[in-house]
Enzyme design. Structure first.
Site, short mmCIF file in Angstrom:
data_model
loop_
_atom_site.label_atom_id
_atom_site.label_comp_id
_atom_site.label_asym_id
_atom_site.label_seq_id
_atom_site.Cartn_x
_atom_site.Cartn_y
_atom_site.Cartn_z
N ARG A 1 0.85 -1.18 0.00
CA ARG A 1 0.00 0.00 0.00
C ARG A 1 0.89 1.24 0.00
O ARG A 1 1.92 1.27 0.69
CB ARG A 1 -0.91 0.03 1.24
N GLU B 1 -2.99 7.81 -4.00
CA GLU B 1 -3.44 7.21 -5.26
C GLU B 1 -4.77 7.81 -5.72
O GLU B 1 -5.64 7.98 -4.88
CB GLU B 1 -3.62 5.71 -5.00
N HIS C 1 -1.03 0.30 -10.01
CA HIS C 1 -1.71 -0.64 -9.09
C HIS C 1 -2.30 -1.84 -9.84
O HIS C 1 -3.51 -2.06 -9.83
CB HIS C 1 -2.80 0.09 -8.29
C1 DGY Z 1 -5.71 -5.87 -3.17
O1 DGY Z 1 -6.37 -6.87 -3.47
O2 DGY Z 1 -5.71 -5.42 -2.02
C2 DGY Z 1 -4.88 -5.26 -4.24
O3 DGY Z 1 -4.29 -4.09 -3.88
C3 DGY Z 1 -5.64 -5.15 -5.54
O4 DGY Z 1 -5.61 -6.44 -6.01
#
Ligand code: DGY
Length: 326
Positions: A238, A267, A285
């Site tokens: 993240r 983001e 992402h």
């Molecule tokens: C998630 O699943 O948390 C990712 O960031 C997107 O696939």
């Protein structure tokens, strides 16, 4: 009467079929989600929502949705949802773990390799007509094989990255709040290291922690200062785990050698300091974005929703205290 469900954004059709069978859906078959205001309006009469990372469910939002019983997030992460807030309101939250582990690990390695071996720069160099002649020092990067990889966070995805690293005969260090049993460490060929040791000894540092108050800015100026000048940072977890301002400075000044990023602090905005840097490989992402995996994530989210609204414990419940296992 079937329970009513809002699907906030486009999903793969397999999931829609399943949801349609058991619920009355309102489907936003679009790339763009709703504004916060629109989301509230559309959710007023719904018992369930199939949400994505871009939909925010704060305590304030949930307060306005007393009918909402289930939030089925199409992601393994759920930092877009206030989980204690949902639990307090007895709203079930589900996610999509496991199905994306291997795909995300593949991409983490792709990002690591692309950054170390300057793949994106090479592509741009060639397309712009600059490739005139083979040169001994053209776009030289860093070796991956036999180097040290430091994994911060050793959940499912961290372990899957560790397995890939073995194929490259890398030394793999890890740091996590919980140390694995020694036989599991041995089996995976891993060595536990205190965070500062991992930062100082790794050639590649890859982040695999969830976003929590404790992991916010886990990597900032002090941590970057402890890394090797030749280190490469990879982030597929993240964005806010890294202080982007500090990272942009470290990359621009040569404090570290490179970064491969799939996620960003604010983001979809990316720190302007990163955008001009050749030693940063920036991706939108997409670590879990294979057709198979994204289809499985959608189907899993649909299964979670259908189970919950039909009085069954959803298979991937996040706030497990709301429905302890029998
Ligand atoms: C998630 O699943 O948390 C990712 O960031 C997107 O696939």
């Amino acid at each position: 009467m079937k329970p009513k469900v809002l699907i906030t954004k486009r999903l793969y059709p397999e999931a829609i079929q399943h949801l349609r069978q058991f619920t009355e859906i309102e489907y936003n078959n679009a790339e763009e989600g709703f504004t916060a205001e629109e989301l509230l309006k559309r959710l007023a009469d719904k018992q369930g929502v199939v949400s994505q990372l871009t939909d925010k469910f704060t305590a304030e939002v949930m307060d306005k949705l007393p009918n909402l019983k289930v939030i089925s997030n199409v992601a393994v992460g759920f930092d877009n949802i206030d989980i204690p807030g949902a639990t307090k309101r007895r709203t079930l939250v589900t996610n999509t773990p496991e199905v994306l582990t291997e795909t995300t690990a593949d991409f983490t390695f792709a990002l690591l390799m692309a950054t170390a071996r300057r793949v994106v720069e090479g592509d741009a160099f060639l397309r712009s007509g600059q490739y005139q002649e083979w040169q001994i020092d053209l776009l030289c990067g860093y070796d991956i094989h036999h180097r040290t990889l430091g994994l911060i966070g050793l959940g499912r995805i961290g372990k899957a990255v560790a397995r890939r690293a073995r194929g490259f005969e890398m030394i793999v260090l890890y740091h996590d709040a919980v140390r694995l049993p020694r036989e599991v460490e041995r089996g995976l060929g891993l060595e536990f290291a205190p965070l500062d040791t991992l930062l100082a000894e790794s050639d590649f540092i890859s982040l695999h922690v969830p976003l929590l108050p404790e992991t916010h800015h886990l990597i900032g100026a002090p941590q970057l200062a402890k890394m090797k000048r030749t280190a490469i940072l990879i982030n597929t977890s993240r964005g806010p785990v890294v202080n982007e301002e500090a990272l942009a400075r470290a990359l621009a000044s040569g404090r570290i050698a490179g970064a491969g990023l799939d996620v960003y602090e604010h983001e979809p905005t990316v720190h302007t300091g990163l955008l001009d840097l050749k030693n940063a490989v920036l991706q939108p992402h997409i670590a879990s974005a294979s057709i198979d995996t994204r289809t499985r994530m959608c189907v899993m989210a649909a299964d979670n929703m259908v189970a919950a609204l039909n009085g069954r414990r959803p298979p991937n419940l996040v706030n497990v205290e709301l429905w302890p296992q029998a």
